[in-house]
Design a protein around this motif. Structure first.
Motif, short mmCIF file in Angstrom:
data_model
loop_
_atom_site.label_atom_id
_atom_site.label_comp_id
_atom_site.label_asym_id
_atom_site.label_seq_id
_atom_site.Cartn_x
_atom_site.Cartn_y
_atom_site.Cartn_z
N VAL A 362 0.83 -1.20 0.00
CA VAL A 362 0.00 0.00 0.00
C VAL A 362 0.87 1.25 0.00
CG1 VAL A 362 -1.74 1.30 1.30
CG2 VAL A 362 -1.90 -1.19 1.13
N HIS A 363 1.91 1.24 0.82
CA HIS A 363 2.85 2.37 0.88
C HIS A 363 3.51 2.62 -0.47
CE1 HIS A 363 6.12 4.84 2.75
NE2 HIS A 363 6.81 4.35 1.74
N GLU A 364 4.03 1.57 -1.09
CA GLU A 364 4.77 1.75 -2.35
C GLU A 364 3.83 2.16 -3.49
OE1 GLU A 364 7.79 2.02 -2.27
OE2 GLU A 364 8.45 0.91 -0.51
N PHE A 365 2.61 1.64 -3.48
CA PHE A 365 1.64 2.07 -4.50
C PHE A 365 1.26 3.54 -4.30
CE2 PHE A 365 -2.56 2.00 -6.70
CZ PHE A 365 -2.09 1.60 -7.96
N GLY A 366 1.34 4.01 -3.05
CA GLY A 366 1.15 5.44 -2.81
C GLY A 366 2.17 6.28 -3.55
N HIS A 367 3.41 5.76 -3.67
CA HIS A 367 4.43 6.45 -4.47
C HIS A 367 4.11 6.38 -5.95
CE1 HIS A 367 7.07 7.05 -1.11
NE2 HIS A 367 7.40 5.77 -0.97
N SER A 368 3.92 5.16 -6.46
CA SER A 368 3.87 4.98 -7.91
C SER A 368 2.58 5.48 -8.53
CB SER A 368 4.08 3.50 -8.28
OG SER A 368 2.97 2.71 -7.89
N PHE A 369 1.46 5.39 -7.82
CA PHE A 369 0.20 5.87 -8.38
C PHE A 369 -0.08 7.32 -8.01
CE2 PHE A 369 -4.34 6.71 -7.67
CZ PHE A 369 -4.74 6.75 -9.01
N ALA A 370 -0.06 7.63 -6.71
CA ALA A 370 -0.50 8.95 -6.25
C ALA A 370 0.63 9.95 -6.10
CB ALA A 370 -1.24 8.80 -4.92
N LEU A 372 2.87 10.18 -3.80
CA LEU A 372 3.07 10.59 -2.41
C LEU A 372 4.53 10.42 -2.01
CD1 LEU A 372 -0.07 8.89 -0.79
CD2 LEU A 372 0.18 11.29 -1.49
N ALA A 373 5.00 11.34 -1.20
CA ALA A 373 6.39 11.30 -0.72
C ALA A 373 6.50 10.46 0.55
CB ALA A 373 6.89 12.71 -0.44
N ASP A 374 7.69 9.95 0.81
CA ASP A 374 7.96 9.32 2.10
C ASP A 374 7.92 10.39 3.19
OD1 ASP A 374 8.37 6.54 1.59
OD2 ASP A 374 10.23 7.06 0.58
#
Length: 480
Positions: A362-370, A372-374
């Motif tokens: 879920v975290h990594e898809f937050g990067h690739s799709f949305a 989102l930054a760490d």
């Protein structure tokens, strides 16, 4: 062939459904042809149809003629095909070079059909397609790359390297000019390349319309051209292990769709699991001198970071997906070693059998799709990603250089900026503020909450700011 597999092979035909047109009739009837049959209206000699009736019929039956929809606007400028452009990005910390490696074409366009000429997020690079005749912007997309991330490492100061990059664009109806641009961490243009695309070019190599690999539709929210299409790809699974892969892919979909805002917009998503077999089980771990023969060549130790799991074989990844409707990619790796990675508008790649797999994907898809930054920090970067005088393009962090673009509107007028933690536990997700420490840096970069799915694996949800940002990206892809 299983029913879901058979259904997925019909995607390319299904996405052409629902087209309508008027056809001639020997009885002078007005006939509406749909994919579901012919519907004849009352026979009226065309010579005597009053103008107001024509307008009423047009408004009732063909609203797109009076108020063009995204589909009609798309058809005006694009063919229903995908243009795949393979680039090589190369250089060092101070030099960037871009080269076109190959153009490919595939049946159907499965990317967004809304907001074609605008960007929601700027990313670290962008592609702009313009009509070659009048210069009109036809399409824009943004991205980040492993190459640009590598440029901030120490290794980039002493060696030149090349990285594969693949981008999917809608095929223009007429000759077009494409400009691909790269930006540095201060959003300054560092390199660009302009090249022509002629849709009738005989050297644009066709992609197969039929996937050579087994695949299953795991979730179908709608027809592909109206939904966000995600391919989940097997890496390091032998042929006899594919049932395990399908179970892992199902866990992925279930976990993603349990998080808001995905859970609130399930009808906008399609997920297909694609099962290319590998010769060996597992994944390469260079620091253990353990190299595997896998279909995508993924490995840990990216940039010498033990848990950073990526694949350099981006062209092979897209080759594997020929004939599959997709816009975003999740790669599941058959390993229980902790790790993963997510690159904006490129791919998510995660270890499928580590106990923390569910929150990590879920975290990594937050990067690739949305995009989102760490929100965590280690202060171990060779070169900082963020600068005090430059506002990050990611919507969930800020340097306060232009905070009005972020979550300022969600805070009370008298909120302290920055916000002192005041004894709040590190797990708190109830009090919004502007808390220092994010984007890998403990100073000068701020987040909205003490905790969030983009900060720790223990956080049970995305924070309110990340939920809003993700919802905006979903709407950008699916709404007018």
């Amino acid at each position: 062939m299983q029913d879901d597999e058979r259904k997925s092979t019909n995607y390319l035909d299904m996405h052409r459904s629902f087209h309508q047109k008027i056809v001639s009739s020997p009885t002078n009837s007005l006939v509406l042809q749909t994919d579901f049959g012919l519907a004849s209206l009352r026979t009226i000699p065309p010579l005597f149809i009053p103008a107001f009736m024509i307008s009423m019929l047009a408004a009732l039956l063909f609203p797109a003629l009076l108020c063009p929809s995204s589909d009609s606007a798309f058809s005006r400028d694009f063919r229903d095909e995908t243009l795949r452009v393979d680039y090589a990005f190369s250089g060092c910390d101070t030099v960037q070079q871009i080269a076109v490696e190959e153009l490919r074409r595939g049946a159907g366009w499965f990317g967004r059909r809304t907001h074609m000429d605008s960007l929601l997020l700027s990313g670290n690079g962008e592609i702009v397609m313009r009509d070659a005749t009048d210069g009109r912007v036809l399409y824009k997309t943004s991205f980040s790359t492993l190459f640009q991330e590598w440029q901030t490492t120490e290794e980039a100061t002493r060696v030149h390297r090349s990285f594969e990059n693949v981008f999917l664009l809608p095929m223009p109806r007429r000759n077009a000019e494409i400009t691909v641009s790269l930006f540095d961490t201060r959003h300054r243009l560092t390199q660009s390349l302009r090249h022509e695309v002629r849709p009738d070019d005989i050297l644009i190599r066709p992609l197969s319309n039929i996937s050579p690999y087994p695949h299953r539709v795991l979730h179908q929210g709608g027809i592909p051209q109206k939904s966000i299409d995600v391919a989940i790809v097997a890496e390091g699974y032998r042929a006899e292990e594919m049932e395990l892969f399908y179970q892992d892919a199902r866990r992925t979909v279930d976990e993603l769709l349990s998080y808001a805002p995905y859970s609130e917009m399930k009808d906008r998503w399609n997920f297909t699991a694609v099962a290319p077999p590998s010769a060996e089980t597992g994944v390469s771990v260079p620091h253990d001198n353990d190299w595997k023969q896998t279909v995508l060549g993924a490995h840990f130790d990216t940039f010498y970071s033990a848990r950073y799991l990526t694949t350099p074989c981006v062209r092979k990844l897209h080759d594997v997906l020929a004939g599959i409707p997709y816009e975003h990619i999740i790669v599941l790796v058959n390993t229980d070693r902790y790790g993963g990675g997510g690159i904006y508008n490129s791919y998510t790649l995660v270890a499928a059998h580590h106990p923390l797999f569910r929150p990590v994907v879920v975290h990594e898809f937050g990067h690739s799709f949305a995009g989102l930054a760490d929100e965590y920090f280690y202060d171990d970067q060779y070169t900082p990603y963020y600068h005090a005088d430059v506002e990050p393009w990611e919507l969930n962090i800020t340097t306060l250089a232009n905070f009005g673009r972020k979550w300022r509107d969600l805070l009370p007028a008298d909120a302290a900026i920055p916000t002192p933690p005041q004894g709040l536990p590190a797990t708190d997700m109830t009090r919004m503020g502007v808390y220092e420490g994010a984007g890998y840096q403990s100073k000068g970069v701020y987040r909205a909450f003490q905790d969030c799915r983009m900060r720790t694996n223990e956080a049970p949800a995305f924070c309110a700011v990340c939920r809003r940002a993700t919802r905006q990206v979903i709407q950008y892809h699916t709404e007018e």
